[in-house]
Scaffold this motif. Structure first.
Motif, mmCIF file in Angstrom:
data_model
loop_
_atom_site.group_PDB
_atom_site.id
_atom_site.type_symbol
_atom_site.label_atom_id
_atom_site.label_comp_id
_atom_site.label_asym_id
_atom_site.label_seq_id
_atom_site.Cartn_x
_atom_site.Cartn_y
_atom_site.Cartn_z
ATOM 1 N N CYS A 122 -10.400 -0.922 4.734
ATOM 2 C CA CYS A 122 -9.045 -1.059 4.202
ATOM 3 C C CYS A 122 -8.964 -0.717 2.708
ATOM 4 N N GLU A 123 -9.887 -1.264 1.935
ATOM 5 C CA GLU A 123 -9.870 -1.044 0.482
ATOM 6 C C GLU A 123 -9.987 0.448 0.150
ATOM 7 N N TYR A 124 -10.892 1.128 0.828
ATOM 8 C CA TYR A 124 -11.088 2.574 0.637
ATOM 9 C C TYR A 124 -9.799 3.324 0.979
ATOM 10 N N THR A 125 -9.175 2.967 2.118
ATOM 11 C CA THR A 125 -7.972 3.655 2.573
ATOM 12 C C THR A 125 -6.815 3.451 1.600
ATOM 13 N N VAL A 126 -6.630 2.221 1.141
ATOM 14 C CA VAL A 126 -5.560 1.930 0.185
ATOM 15 C C VAL A 126 -5.768 2.733 -1.093
ATOM 16 N N THR A 127 -7.002 2.775 -1.591
ATOM 17 C CA THR A 127 -7.310 3.532 -2.814
ATOM 18 C C THR A 127 -6.987 5.013 -2.634
ATOM 19 N N MET A 128 -7.402 5.574 -1.498
ATOM 20 C CA MET A 128 -7.139 6.995 -1.218
ATOM 21 C C MET A 128 -5.635 7.267 -1.134
ATOM 22 N N MET A 129 -4.913 6.367 -0.478
ATOM 23 C CA MET A 129 -3.458 6.525 -0.340
ATOM 24 C C MET A 129 -2.773 6.460 -1.710
ATOM 25 N N LYS A 130 -3.183 5.496 -2.531
ATOM 26 C CA LYS A 130 -2.587 5.348 -3.866
ATOM 27 C C LYS A 130 -2.901 6.559 -4.746
ATOM 28 N N SER A 136 -3.352 9.610 -3.642
ATOM 29 C CA SER A 136 -2.523 10.726 -3.181
ATOM 30 C C SER A 136 -1.069 10.522 -3.638
ATOM 31 N N GLN A 137 -0.626 9.273 -3.698
ATOM 32 C CA GLN A 137 0.728 8.984 -4.195
ATOM 33 C C GLN A 137 0.868 9.446 -5.647
ATOM 34 N N LYS A 138 -0.125 9.113 -6.470
ATOM 35 C CA LYS A 138 -0.092 9.506 -7.888
ATOM 36 C C LYS A 138 -0.034 11.025 -8.038
ATOM 37 N N LEU A 139 -0.819 11.732 -7.220
ATOM 38 C CA LEU A 139 -0.815 13.197 -7.269
ATOM 39 C C LEU A 139 0.548 13.762 -6.876
ATOM 40 N N LEU A 140 1.133 13.213 -5.829
ATOM 41 C CA LEU A 140 2.444 13.683 -5.373
ATOM 42 C C LEU A 140 3.514 13.421 -6.431
ATOM 43 N N GLU A 141 3.484 12.241 -7.028
ATOM 44 C CA GLU A 141 4.458 11.915 -8.084
ATOM 45 C C GLU A 141 4.283 12.836 -9.289
ATOM 46 N N LYS A 142 3.045 13.116 -9.641
ATOM 47 C CA LYS A 142 2.762 14.023 -10.760
ATOM 48 C C LYS A 142 3.270 15.435 -10.454
ATOM 49 N N LEU A 143 3.131 15.839 -9.194
ATOM 50 C CA LEU A 143 3.565 17.175 -8.771
ATOM 51 C C LEU A 143 5.077 17.344 -8.896
ATOM 52 N N VAL A 185 7.808 4.987 0.743
ATOM 53 C CA VAL A 185 6.957 5.442 1.856
ATOM 54 C C VAL A 185 5.527 4.953 1.666
ATOM 55 N N TYR A 186 4.984 5.153 0.466
ATOM 56 C CA TYR A 186 3.598 4.755 0.207
ATOM 57 C C TYR A 186 3.429 3.229 0.215
ATOM 58 N N ASN A 187 4.436 2.504 -0.266
ATOM 59 C CA ASN A 187 4.335 1.038 -0.258
ATOM 60 C C ASN A 187 4.138 0.509 1.154
ATOM 61 N N PHE A 188 4.792 1.145 2.115
ATOM 62 C CA PHE A 188 4.631 0.684 3.492
ATOM 63 C C PHE A 188 3.291 1.142 4.066
ATOM 64 N N TYR A 189 3.007 2.455 3.992
ATOM 65 C CA TYR A 189 1.823 2.984 4.695
ATOM 66 C C TYR A 189 0.498 2.714 3.983
ATOM 67 N N SER A 190 0.556 2.198 2.751
ATOM 68 C CA SER A 190 -0.703 1.795 2.100
ATOM 69 C C SER A 190 -0.785 0.277 1.965
ATOM 70 N N ASN A 191 0.108 -0.419 2.654
ATOM 71 C CA ASN A 191 0.094 -1.887 2.660
ATOM 72 C C ASN A 191 -1.127 -2.356 3.482
ATOM 73 N N PRO A 192 -2.043 -3.137 2.869
ATOM 74 C CA PRO A 192 -3.251 -3.570 3.589
ATOM 75 C C PRO A 192 -2.964 -4.300 4.899
ATOM 76 N N ASP A 193 -1.886 -5.111 4.934
ATOM 77 C CA ASP A 193 -1.539 -5.835 6.164
ATOM 78 C C ASP A 193 -1.148 -4.869 7.284
ATOM 79 N N VAL A 194 -0.375 -3.846 6.921
ATOM 80 C CA VAL A 194 0.029 -2.832 7.907
ATOM 81 C C VAL A 194 -1.208 -2.092 8.412
#
Length: 197
Positions: free
Chosen positions: A124-132, A134-141, A157-166
């Motif tokens: 989970c921790e790895y996945t959340v980090t990777m998602m966050k 990618s979010q930063k890259l998209l926002e920068k783009l 979108v990212y808040n939901f799909y990178s939510n550890p509980d989800v």
């Protein structure tokens, strides 16, 4: 001399018209953020990916309205980035951000496939980090091209799909989300095979 001014003005008008045209396309995309529009703009596997992400949100949140909001935000961002790309609006520096984003997204996709195929490997921790990341890259783009409202859509979108509980609920062995995850994995595998990821 008058002719030169006329030519210069024409060039300015053409650039201005392209800019207005792109803004109009973006507005239309915002108003028509539906699964139907997504299917016209994106290909089969990508459209199926969006559909199954929507199903997970609907099932998890137990709210069609909230899931539709997330889906609409996702579609609006996909469409707007596609419009910017097809109209060659990204700078050379931004093109390198796109490359980094695509590499990050491909890593996330391969991780999702692996976590699905091998039970009890989900990190989970790895996945959340990777998602966050990618979010930063998209926002920068898109920060120089889209409004603050669009950046909020990305965040939603990212808040939901990178939510550890989800994520924990989706990747738990025997999860009720497994059929949707299976379809997501199928779409990701197809996109990788087709060289689109």
């Amino acid at each position: 001399m008058g002719e030169e001014n006329c030519i210069t003005d024409m060039g300015d008008e053409e650039v201005h018209a392209k800019s207005i045209g792109l803004r109009i396309q973006g507005k239309i995309a915002s108003k028509m953020s539906s699964k139907g529009l997504a299917k016209q703009v994106v290909d089969g596997p990508t459209s199926e990916l969006i559909d199954n992400c929507y199903r997970i949100a609907k099932y998890y949140l137990e709210s069609k309205k909230d899931a539709e909001k997330i889906m609409k935000n996702m579609i609006k961002i996909v469409v707007k980035v596609a419009l910017l790309s097809s109209n060659n609006r990204f700078t050379k520096e931004e093109m390198s951000i796109i490359q980094n984003f695509q590499n990050k997204f491909k890593t996330i996709a391969k991780s999702i496939i692996s976590f699905y195929e091998v039970d009890f490997t989900f990190d989970c921790e790895y996945t959340v980090t990777m998602m966050k990341d990618s979010q930063k890259l998209l926002e920068k783009l898109v920060c120089n091209h889209l409004t603050a409202k669009s950046l909020k859509r990305i965040e939603c979108v990212y808040n939901f799909y990178s939510n550890p509980d989800v994520l924990d609920s989706v990747f738990q062995p025997g999860s009720k989300f497994r059929p949707y995850l299976a379809n997501i994995v199928k779409s990701l595998n197809t996109l990788i095979e087709q060289g689109q990821l």
